[in-house]
Design an enzyme around this catalytic site. Sequence first.
Site, PDB file in Angstrom:
ATOM      1  N   ASP A  99       0.847  -1.180   0.000  1.00 53.58           N
ATOM      2  CA  ASP A  99       0.000   0.000   0.000  1.00 53.58           C
ATOM      3  C   ASP A  99       0.888   1.238   0.000  1.00 53.58           C
ATOM      4  O   ASP A  99       2.023   1.205   0.484  1.00 53.58           O
ATOM      5  CB  ASP A  99      -0.889   0.028   1.249  1.00 53.58           C
ATOM      6  CG  ASP A  99      -1.682  -1.249   1.415  1.00 53.58           C
ATOM      7  OD1 ASP A  99      -2.504  -1.551   0.544  1.00 53.58           O
ATOM      8  OD2 ASP A  99      -1.465  -1.953   2.422  1.00 53.58           O
ATOM      9  N   ARG A 146     -13.989   0.366  -1.389  1.00 52.54           N
ATOM     10  CA  ARG A 146     -13.289   0.636  -0.134  1.00 52.54           C
ATOM     11  C   ARG A 146     -12.953   2.113   0.039  1.00 52.54           C
ATOM     12  O   ARG A 146     -11.802   2.506   0.062  1.00 52.54           O
ATOM     13  CB  ARG A 146     -12.013  -0.206  -0.017  1.00 52.54           C
ATOM     14  CG  ARG A 146     -12.250  -1.694  -0.019  1.00 52.54           C
ATOM     15  CD  ARG A 146     -10.967  -2.456   0.247  1.00 52.54           C
ATOM     16  NE  ARG A 146     -11.168  -3.894   0.114  1.00 52.54           N
ATOM     17  CZ  ARG A 146     -10.219  -4.810   0.290  1.00 52.54           C
ATOM     18  NH1 ARG A 146      -8.992  -4.417   0.612  1.00 52.54           N
ATOM     19  NH2 ARG A 146     -10.485  -6.098   0.135  1.00 52.54           N
ATOM     20  N   ASP A 150      -4.092   1.775   4.311  1.00 48.08           N
ATOM     21  CA  ASP A 150      -4.649   0.803   5.250  1.00 48.08           C
ATOM     22  C   ASP A 150      -4.436   1.300   6.665  1.00 48.08           C
ATOM     23  O   ASP A 150      -3.364   1.819   7.002  1.00 48.08           O
ATOM     24  CB  ASP A 150      -3.978  -0.569   5.091  1.00 48.08           C
ATOM     25  CG  ASP A 150      -4.563  -1.379   3.942  1.00 48.08           C
ATOM     26  OD1 ASP A 150      -5.388  -0.827   3.184  1.00 48.08           O
ATOM     27  OD2 ASP A 150      -4.195  -2.559   3.796  1.00 48.08           O
ATOM     28  N   ASP A 208      -2.186  -3.160  -4.500  1.00 46.98           N
ATOM     29  CA  ASP A 208      -2.988  -3.479  -3.321  1.00 46.98           C
ATOM     30  C   ASP A 208      -3.793  -2.229  -2.966  1.00 46.98           C
ATOM     31  O   ASP A 208      -4.522  -1.719  -3.799  1.00 46.98           O
ATOM     32  CB  ASP A 208      -2.091  -3.958  -2.184  1.00 46.98           C
ATOM     33  CG  ASP A 208      -2.881  -4.646  -1.071  1.00 46.98           C
ATOM     34  OD1 ASP A 208      -4.094  -4.858  -1.236  1.00 46.98           O
ATOM     35  OD2 ASP A 208      -2.290  -4.950  -0.030  1.00 46.98           O
TER      36      ASP A 208
END
Length: 446
Positions: A226, A324, A269, A265
């Site tokens: 990420d 997301r 996060d 990815d």
Amino acid sequence: MRTPLHLHRNHGRVVALLAGCTALVLAATGPATAHSRGGAHHPPAPARQVLPAGDGWASSTTGTTGGAAADAAHVHTVATWAEFKAALAEPGTAPRIVRIKGIIDAEAEGCAAFAVPGYDFDAYLAKYSPENWGYDQDLEAEPADSPEGLRRASAARQNTAIKANVPANTTIIGVGRHSGLKGASLQINTVDNVIVRNLSFETPLDCFPQWDPTDGDTGNWNSEYDSAVVTGATHVWLDHDTFTDGDHPDSTLPTYFGRIFEQHDGELDIVKGADYVTASWNRFTDHDKTILIGNSDSAATAAIDRGHLKVTLHHNLFSNLVERAPRVRFGQVDSYNNHFVAKTGYGYSYGVGLESQLVAEHNAFTLAPGITAGQILMKWNDGSLTVNDNLVNGVRTDLLAAWNAANPDNTLGSGAGWTPTLRPHVDPVRNVARVVDGGAGAGRLG
């Protein structure tokens, strides 16, 4: 030997810092801060600014000051990946400021630079093709000298090369309008008090995705890395940054074994007990899996995350994403005054996961033709949410009612069970698209 893809290459209060030997203490002193809209005082230089009092979860308890109190010896201006990592690796936790000048490329040498001797992507494809390997067995037991073993070793080299660990009491800030990190992964791991501002992030490309034949009915490629990961850290402020896939959107990636060769990815996060995070005035664009808050439903993860993952998202632009924005487990997440622009390939924006407590208010959604309000939410597990005063294509819309009408056999209940209070300024929802589009992202600070 062939590798799969090479890289080319606000309102608030003034906060005074009282620096002690072991801690930073905040004291409110007047009306002008990093987000000041006027007043008798001038804010400090961006690198010395702190998160204003009351600005989201990151302002809770001790507040977030980053490296604002750094002395001259702990202020670094860097222009290369080696200089950047060295500035972060300097011993100690004294406040530090790292100023990034220009675009620093952590993957400038390309994927071949990370490959171990003997790694051959063609040999990997030949051995693990569905015709030869099937779909019933994963690759975990493959030995070190197998194509999968050599892939793992190559991936480990890339992992070490492109990750940068951020210490406590640090401000990382871009200089001017065009500075940032390309192909890098910031690791904000089990530290406290970090600020990341005015940076353009181009999502890392995983040079060595793993084929998992058992992932779904027809297998899948799984990738790592990420742009930024907040793992078990506290008091983190990400502000006026831009996150994008840049020169390598998913549309440019090849297909193998009938599945896209996924090399991206997430963009951000927030996981494993992280707490007190504010993400404000950022642009998240042209990406698939964007923000994950809480990374598993497992009992072990629940024991770490339950009661944590307090995150505020405000005045962010989420544009041309798949999903997301964010997907939430466990956390108390406040999402207000954001603008969501949904185009081709859109999946959903808010993912409601296990024990999530999401509040989504005063947000604007601009949906392309064929995308409906019933797609904005996604129920992954039982959670709770509050939705109020959201605008969809100029019309006030009850997002919960839209989801429940479209999914009568999988409805969501109303009420997150808490009321956000850490909102220094809430823009009227009809102004959100204009305000956010004009002010969010790197190069727009101040």
